[in-house]
Design a protein around this motif. Structure first.
Motif, PDB file in Angstrom:
ATOM      1  N   UNK A  72      -1.648   2.237 -20.708  1.00 31.33           N
ATOM      2  CA  UNK A  72      -1.315   2.270 -22.134  1.00 31.33           C
ATOM      3  C   UNK A  72      -0.414   1.099 -22.514  1.00 31.33           C
ATOM      4  N   UNK A  73       0.465   0.714 -21.605  1.00 31.44           N
ATOM      5  CA  UNK A  73       1.390  -0.384 -21.867  1.00 31.44           C
ATOM      6  C   UNK A  73       0.759  -1.760 -21.649  1.00 31.44           C
ATOM      7  N   UNK A  74      -0.461  -1.805 -21.132  1.00 31.21           N
ATOM      8  CA  UNK A  74      -1.138  -3.074 -20.936  1.00 31.21           C
ATOM      9  C   UNK A  74      -0.999  -3.674 -19.551  1.00 31.21           C
ATOM     10  N   UNK A  75      -0.525  -2.893 -18.580  1.00 28.14           N
ATOM     11  CA  UNK A  75      -0.426  -3.374 -17.199  1.00 28.14           C
ATOM     12  C   UNK A  75      -1.681  -2.939 -16.436  1.00 28.14           C
ATOM     13  N   UNK A  76      -2.321  -3.882 -15.766  1.00 27.88           N
ATOM     14  CA  UNK A  76      -3.577  -3.568 -15.079  1.00 27.88           C
ATOM     15  C   UNK A  76      -3.416  -3.340 -13.580  1.00 27.88           C
ATOM     16  N   UNK A  77      -2.212  -3.525 -13.066  1.00 25.99           N
ATOM     17  CA  UNK A  77      -1.999  -3.326 -11.627  1.00 25.99           C
ATOM     18  C   UNK A  77      -0.711  -2.530 -11.404  1.00 25.99           C
ATOM     19  N   UNK A  78      -0.766  -1.559 -10.493  1.00 27.18           N
ATOM     20  CA  UNK A  78       0.380  -0.703 -10.200  1.00 27.18           C
ATOM     21  C   UNK A  78       0.517  -0.576  -8.690  1.00 27.18           C
ATOM     22  N   UNK A  79       1.747  -0.694  -8.210  1.00 26.47           N
ATOM     23  CA  UNK A  79       2.027  -0.461  -6.787  1.00 26.47           C
ATOM     24  C   UNK A  79       3.145   0.580  -6.700  1.00 26.47           C
ATOM     25  N   UNK A  80       2.950   1.579  -5.854  1.00 21.66           N
ATOM     26  CA  UNK A  80       3.938   2.641  -5.674  1.00 21.66           C
ATOM     27  C   UNK A  80       4.708   2.418  -4.372  1.00 21.66           C
ATOM     28  N   UNK A  81       6.011   2.724  -4.398  1.00 21.17           N
ATOM     29  CA  UNK A  81       6.873   2.547  -3.229  1.00 21.17           C
ATOM     30  C   UNK A  81       7.580   3.869  -2.941  1.00 21.17           C
ATOM     31  N   UNK A  82       7.491   4.328  -1.698  1.00 20.73           N
ATOM     32  CA  UNK A  82       8.056   5.639  -1.358  1.00 20.73           C
ATOM     33  C   UNK A  82       8.451   5.667   0.108  1.00 20.73           C
ATOM     34  N   UNK A  83       9.690   6.070   0.363  1.00 22.21           N
ATOM     35  CA  UNK A  83      10.175   6.283   1.724  1.00 22.21           C
ATOM     36  C   UNK A  83      10.957   7.581   1.773  1.00 22.21           C
ATOM     37  N   UNK A  84      10.667   8.418   2.763  1.00 14.94           N
ATOM     38  CA  UNK A  84      11.386   9.678   2.954  1.00 14.94           C
ATOM     39  C   UNK A  84      12.475   9.491   3.999  1.00 14.94           C
ATOM     40  N   UNK A  85      13.557  10.283   3.882  1.00 10.68           N
ATOM     41  CA  UNK A  85      14.675  10.204   4.808  1.00 10.68           C
ATOM     42  C   UNK A  85      14.790  11.487   5.623  1.00 10.68           C
TER      43      UNK A  85
END
Length: 255
Positions: free
Chosen positions: A21-34
């Motif tokens: 919706x905001x006009x961004x065509x690429x997304x990367x998710x970052x996640x680390x559990x402790x």
């Protein structure tokens, strides 16, 4: 940037839908559990890539999860980026857990000299500020064009704060909503805020100066002592929705 910080609390499908919706065509998710006994369950962030702008937003957490480190002045320091000063150990470790993912995303998505922005709310604000510092002091070829934080706790020692203030003049914006208690922690003098304060008063007006950094008023000191009280003004004013609403009102008034 406030909306981007708020979006970091959502699940991955919601982030991707909003990004489109905001006009961004690429997304990367970052996640680390402790693993225990680390006081935080995980670190989450996302990076949006567009034709002209890249945004990395770090998720915050509930104040209850931060109580252990926010009120502890004796937390061992972590060496600052590029040998500049020192930072809060817990914040540095949280960023370190996802930093390789973030850096990889930035290098991948910045394929046309896009501007780079970091943002985050609460703990996410601390991580956004440290991400800006790491990128600037450890990889001088790239400096973030802007760092926007909302309800950020004190994050570093006076040495790094001075270095950061010099490097990020007119590129750092640290918003504090009225009586938000989280920016008053961890306690001074071990930890300091960076400059560029933007204070939102009780009427929703945004000011560049306020007697907040010099110490809480008497009522605020009481709020800091009862950090976990959900009915306190300090906790209500810390909510990311409160920041978004206040800044939307301020924008409407200016418009």
């Amino acid at each position: 940037m406030a909306r981007a910080a708020e979006l970091a609390y959502h699940d991955e499908p919601s982030i991707e839908a909003t990004a489109r919706e905001w006009g961004f065509d690429r997304v990367r998710h970052h996640h680390t559990a402790f693993r225990p006994p680390f006081p935080l369950r995980d670190t989450r962030a996302y990076t949006l890539g567009g034709r002209h702008v890249i945004v990395t937003a770090f998720r915050g957490t509930e104040p209850a999860e931060l109580r252990g480190w926010l009120s502890d002045a004796d937390t061992p320091p972590w060496p600052g980026p590029g040998g500049r000063g020192a930072v809060h150990h817990g914040f540095a470790e949280a960023l370190e857990s996802v930093w390789p993912q973030v850096l990889t995303a930035l290098k991948e998505l910045r394929d046309d000299d896009q501007q780079v922005y970091f943002t985050g709310h609460g703990l996410g604000g601390a991580l956004a500020m440290l991400a800006g510092a790491r990128l600037h002091f450890e990889d001088p070829r790239l400096t973030a064009d802007g760092v926007y934080t909302f309800g950020q706790p004190r994050t570093c020692d006076p040495g790094l704060a001075r270095e950061f203030n010099t490097a990020f003049t007119q590129r750092m914006y640290r918003f504090v909503n009225h009586d938000d208690v989280v920016p008053q922690l961890p306690p001074e003098p071990a930890f300091r805020h960076v400059s560029a304060l933007r204070h939102i008063d009780s009427r929703g007006a945004v000011h560049n100066t306020v007697p907040l950094d010099g110490g809480l008023p008497d009522r605020g000191r009481g709020l800091a002592a009862d950090l976990l009280s959900p009915a306190s003004d300090g906790i209500r004013d810390h909510g990311v929705a409160a920041y978004v609403s206040a800044l939307e009102r301020a924008a409407d008034q200016q418009g």
